[in-house]
Design a protein around this motif. Structure first.
Motif, PDB file in Angstrom:
ATOM      1  N   ALA B  74       0.875  -1.177   0.000  1.00  0.00           N
ATOM      2  CA  ALA B  74       0.000   0.000   0.000  1.00  0.00           C
ATOM      3  C   ALA B  74       0.909   1.223   0.000  1.00  0.00           C
ATOM      4  CB  ALA B  74      -0.884   0.003   1.227  1.00  0.00           C
ATOM      5  N   TRP B  77      -2.480   5.233   3.037  1.00  0.00           N
ATOM      6  CA  TRP B  77      -3.770   4.809   3.561  1.00  0.00           C
ATOM      7  C   TRP B  77      -4.395   5.927   4.374  1.00  0.00           C
ATOM      8  CZ3 TRP B  77       0.891   2.857   5.115  1.00  0.00           C
ATOM      9  CH2 TRP B  77       1.290   3.089   6.446  1.00  0.00           C
ATOM     10  N   THR B  87      -8.790   2.831   4.203  1.00  0.00           N
ATOM     11  CA  THR B  87      -8.718   2.767   2.745  1.00  0.00           C
ATOM     12  C   THR B  87      -7.254   2.767   2.303  1.00  0.00           C
ATOM     13  OG1 THR B  87     -10.764   4.033   2.698  1.00  0.00           O
ATOM     14  CG2 THR B  87      -9.562   3.841   0.617  1.00  0.00           C
ATOM     15  N   LYS B  89      -4.415   2.747  -0.761  1.00  0.00           N
ATOM     16  CA  LYS B  89      -4.076   2.972  -2.173  1.00  0.00           C
ATOM     17  C   LYS B  89      -2.920   2.024  -2.487  1.00  0.00           C
ATOM     18  CE  LYS B  89      -6.518   6.187  -4.120  1.00  0.00           C
ATOM     19  NZ  LYS B  89      -7.359   5.595  -5.179  1.00  0.00           N
ATOM     20  N   GLN B 156      -6.848  -0.589  -7.816  1.00  0.00           N
ATOM     21  CA  GLN B 156      -5.727  -0.095  -7.018  1.00  0.00           C
ATOM     22  C   GLN B 156      -6.158   0.430  -5.644  1.00  0.00           C
ATOM     23  OE1 GLN B 156      -3.548  -1.642  -9.578  1.00  0.00           O
ATOM     24  NE2 GLN B 156      -2.383  -0.482  -8.063  1.00  0.00           N
ATOM     25  N   THR B 157      -7.392   0.154  -5.257  1.00  0.00           N
ATOM     26  CA  THR B 157      -7.871   0.659  -3.964  1.00  0.00           C
ATOM     27  C   THR B 157      -8.652  -0.428  -3.222  1.00  0.00           C
ATOM     28  OG1 THR B 157      -8.203   2.768  -5.107  1.00  0.00           O
ATOM     29  CG2 THR B 157      -9.027   2.625  -2.840  1.00  0.00           C
ATOM     30  N   ARG B 159     -10.647  -1.309   0.591  1.00  0.00           N
ATOM     31  CA  ARG B 159     -11.178  -0.702   1.817  1.00  0.00           C
ATOM     32  C   ARG B 159     -11.548  -1.795   2.818  1.00  0.00           C
ATOM     33  NH1 ARG B 159     -15.058   3.496  -0.107  1.00  0.00           N
ATOM     34  NH2 ARG B 159     -13.177   4.744  -0.438  1.00  0.00           N
TER      35      ARG B 159
END
Lengths: 336, 530
Positions: B74, B77, B87, B89, B156-157, B159
């Motif tokens: 990640a 975040w 969340t 990224k 690419q995300t 949650r």
């Protein structure tokens, strides 16, 4: 002879069942819960604990667990390791060749040195040589393997740098195992130097593991020889004026070897138990260390399966020795 | 060269014996075989060393040699105000290993994250039952009860929706079990009817990829050529499995390996004097303690607990039991963890004062009790039996007669969890560097019910502080709460905090920038050879 073979084979069945019962019961008698050991200090909540025990089949009545185990054995299935989740048979046979290779070398070493030493000691009974051989044998027999191994490593690998410290082959060589026997695999690989490296790695573990059998064989050979040398036929042979070498080498040795062969057979069990320590010191990837790790982790299937397979090997070797014994000594095969 | 035959070229001291120079190979004399190559399925350090720490990455990771959380898979975040939504990224252009079983057709993305977590938390996931299907760390960190849902926002995300605010959650994601696997590889193996290959022939995004493994002998890795953070400085990494610590030292001296773990304390002096070896040392992320069973008399009385704290001569214990490889502990968390409260004043060794306090508590003639001593060596306590004997002698001086009790390790853990003891020696090694991982796990009220809280101590003031600290992600705020909790702990004295051990790591001089991992692991990315 057939009757003799059949009787020997007949004894195998109860021995076999005895081994399965014994290992099954013993590993469960030692206190300790595989689930607790798996999670350590953290601990599990009782629900998850029960769930894991159920997944491992440990919640069922002992008789049912044994039945499950033994019916698996008859189908060639020894279950899966609790720790690695891999089939026990597969793990065992990956590691077994290393132990066999080391044990065979240790036995050859013990026989090659032990028998001549025993013969010479008997032939020169009471001499300085006799006393030194027997003294050395007693020392060798009482030597703690772990200490002996470390001592050799420090001297030959650490100070003199003659042999590698541990392992089966130099890390420079890398080939897929074909037979699992490093001497053969390294030779098959065709890599220059690989075979020599494998031999160099074998020297110290062979000496360490072979020390106790060597001591036992030397002592046994000596006492068997002494007994035979007092027999009438030896006196006759001597009286006939045969050369001393011929008397000892031909007439006496052949008969003296019979109890020695039995002892060699029995030493196979000793080798397997010695392998546990030898393998740990020399980082030798065999079954000895694997069994000990499994016992520590209370990995029931691995312990049960591993000991069963080792016991089978020892039983087969001793059966062969018994048969060989009967073959050599007519008095035995005609007894019953 | 014949097919299937490879020759490694080794550098440094090893090259001297090999007579060749070329690719750089670092040899690590590891202490045992891994249980397998999927870190989610197992709990042993040897497994994590062989798998997660070389082969895989996680969304967040711990900066090498520290407990600081840094971005990994990640890139960044955000945490929602209520602390319920995280969340992430995801990093772009991250490549999986290209192995003999698998050539990845795409880069790492959200599907891989979902796959890796859903396999562990969803009993109906097609891979849940593969390879035994036990995810003990995931369960132990309470992740199943914590995560409500994981949502793929776009490729690419990702949650994470939580059921309750839990600040240590982010640190949990840096732990080994949270390693990210390739969903594409899993599907390919499932289609081929060999799903278990996912766990046996691992494919990750990590700095090294697996070349070969021979149980109890050797593990071979090579550098991942397209590693997202740059290719490793060493080309090959070899684990030479060497179970005995004296033999490991001989191998290190002979140049047969570069790094070894867990030296024999008796060898430390020789190592310091050895010109070819650097002996690195660092305080361990652990604590060894004596817990009083606060549910039982007389340990339900705070004064008794305080008195026995004063009766213990910690300096003598450190000398005799740790032989220089330990530091006195005053808090239940080690000084390497953030929020360690250095202002806490420990009880000083004072037997007369301890006696006076015991009399005040109603025990002028002392009492009889037991001290449980572990049958095994642990990182936080190399010799529990000896420690128990010293404690016994200390207690005797204030009139408390203690009997030493021990059981087989599994049995010891079980019985002490059920509270059968009066006082028990135990300890803890941190999982994720979060104070909560010590304080709540070992001293929280939830854990006092037949679990890891061996003091069975449940104090409302302490508990409230910990629960508050779970609700906020603000580190400054959490630090203040934990510092206060440590003061409460000290005055209530449910334990005698005994020691934090010192970890030693001998490495050869040609090894550059090896750092001791506070979690007890061995990380070789970033390490070079001269």
């Amino acid at each position: 002879m057939l009757r003799f073979v059949l009787t020997r084979l007949g004894i195998l069945i109860p021995t076999f069942i005895g081994v399965t019962l014994l290992t099954f019961a013993m590993i469960r008698l030692i206190p300790g819960d595989p689930v607790e050991l798996l999670v350590g200090e953290r601990g599990l909540d009782p629900v998850r604990h029960a769930q894991l025990r159920a997944e491992m089949g440990l919640d069922r009545p002992l008789l049912e667990q044994y039945w499950h185990y033994i019916s698996g054995v008859f189908q060639g299935d020894l279950g899966k390791s609790i720790v690695t989740k891999q089939p026990v048979v597969e793990e065992f046979f990956t590691l077994f060749p290393a132990t066999v290779e080391l044990s065979v070398c240790a036995m050859l070493f013990a026989v090659a040195l032990g028998i001549p030493a025993g013969i010479l000691a008997a032939a020169r009974r009471g001499s300085v040589f006799d006393h030194s051989v027997m003294g050395a044998a007693l020392t060798g027999y009482s030597m703690p393997i772990f200490w002996w191994g470390l001592l050799l490593i420090i001297l030959f690998s650490g100070i003199l740098g003659w042999t590698p410290v541990s392992g089966r082959i130099s890390l420079l060589y890398f080939f897929e195992p074909v037979t699992g026997f490093m001497l053969i695999d390294s030779w098959l690989s065709g890599e220059p130097g690989a075979f020599t490296s494998a031999v160099r790695h074998l020297i110290l573990p062979t000496v360490v593991l072979g020390t106790i059998p060597l001591a036992v064989i030397a002592r046994q050979t000596r006492s068997a020889m002494l007994e035979v040398l007092h027999e009438d036929y030896v006196r006759t042979a001597r009286a006939k004026g045969l050369a001393p070498l011929r008397v000892i080498g031909l007439h006496a040795l052949r008969n003296a070897l019979i109890p020695v062969i039995t002892v060699i057979g029995l030493q196979v069990g000793v080798l397997f138990s010695g392998a546990v320590l030898t393998e740990t010191i020399f980082s030798w990837p065999g079954i000895g260390k694997w069994i000990i790790d499994s016992i520590h982790r209370r990995d029931y299937p691995s312990v049960q399966g591993g000991i069963l397979l080792i016991a089978t090997t020892v039983i087969i070797v001793n059966l062969l020795v018994d048969l060989l014994y009967g073959l050599i000594n007519p008095r035995i095969r005609h007894q019953r | 060269m014949r097919p299937g035959v490879h020759v490694l070229v080794v550098t440094g001291a090893l090259a001297l014996t090999a007579g060749s120079v070329g690719a750089k190979t670092l040899v690590y004399c590891s202490e045992g075989s891994p249980e397998g190559f999927n870190p989610a399925l197992y709990t042993a350090g040897t497994t994590f060393d062989a798998s997660s720490r070389q082969l895989f990455n996680r969304l967040v990771e711990f900066e090498r040699g520290t407990t600081k959380i840094v971005p990994a898979l990640a890139e960044s975040w955000t945490v929602s105000k209520d602390g319920l939504t995280y969340t992430f990224k995801l990093r772009k252009g991250v490549k999986f290993h290209n192995t003999k079983n698998f050539s990845p057709s795409r880069d790492f993305n959200a599907d891989d994250v979902l796959f890796s977590f859903d396999r562990q938390r969803d009993a109906n996931h097609p891979f849940h039952k593969t390879s035994g299907g036990q995810y003990e760390y995931f369960v132990a960190m309470d992740m199943a009860a914590l995560i409500k849902d994981i949502e793929k926002v776009d490729s690419q995300t990702v949650r994470f929706h939580l059921k309750r605010p839990e600040a240590p959650f982010i640190a949990n994601l840096g732990m080994d079990f949270a390693s990210v696997h390739s969903a594409e590889y899993a599907n390919k193996m499932a289609a081929a009817g060999t799903p278990e290959k996912l766990d046996l022939d691992p494919v990750g995004t990590g700095p090294f990829q697996l070349v070969a493994y021979q149980k109890d002998a050797v593990i071979r890795y090579k550098a991942h050529p397209s590693y997202w953070a740059g290719k490793a400085a060493i080309d090959n990494l070899v684990f030479a499995i060497t179970p005995d610590n004296s033999v490991r030292y001989q191998k290190l001296k002979a140049g047969e390996c570069h790094v070894m773990p867990y030296p024999n304390p008796a060898d430390l002096d020789a190592m310091r004097k050895d010109g070819s070896i650097n002996l690195l040392e660092q305080e361990g992320l652990n604590v060894g303690y004596l817990a009083f069973n606060t549910e039982k008399k007389p340990f339900n009385n705070r004064k008794v607990r305080q008195a026995l704290n004063m009766a213990v001569n910690k300096d003598a214990i450190i000398d005799a039991v740790f032989q220089g490889a330990g530091k006195k502990a005053k808090n239940p968390i080690p000084p390497t963890i953030w929020s360690y409260n250095d202002e806490v004043v420990d009880y000083t060794y004072n037997p007369p004062e301890a006696k006076r306090l015991l009399a005040e508590a109603g025990y002028p003639n002392g009492f009889e009790t037991d001290i449980w001593a572990m049958p095994v060596q642990r990182p936080y306590n190399p010799n529990a039996r000896r420690m128990a004997e010293l404690l016994q002698a200390d207690f005797e001086k204030v009139g408390v007669k203690a009997k030493i009790v021990s059981y087989e390790w599994g049995e010891y853990l079980k019985r002490s969890k059920q509270g059968e003891h009066q006082t028990v020696l135990l300890g803890w090694t941190g999982d994720n560097g979060d104070p909560d991982n010590f304080l709540y796990v070992l001293l929280g009220c939830e854990a006092a019910k037949d679990s890891a809280n061996r003091a069975r101590w449940c104090n409302k003031e302490f508990e409230d502080l910990l629960l508050q600290a779970k609700q906020t992600s603000d580190v400054a705020e959490r630090t203040a709460l934990y510092k206060e909790a440590q003061l409460v702990f000290k005055s209530e004295a449910p334990w005698v905090t005994i020691a934090h051990s010192v970890v030693f790591k001998p490495v050869r001089k040609e090894v550059v920038d090896f750092r001791i991992d506070p979690f007890g692991g061995h990380v070789f990315y970033g390490v070079d050879l001269k």
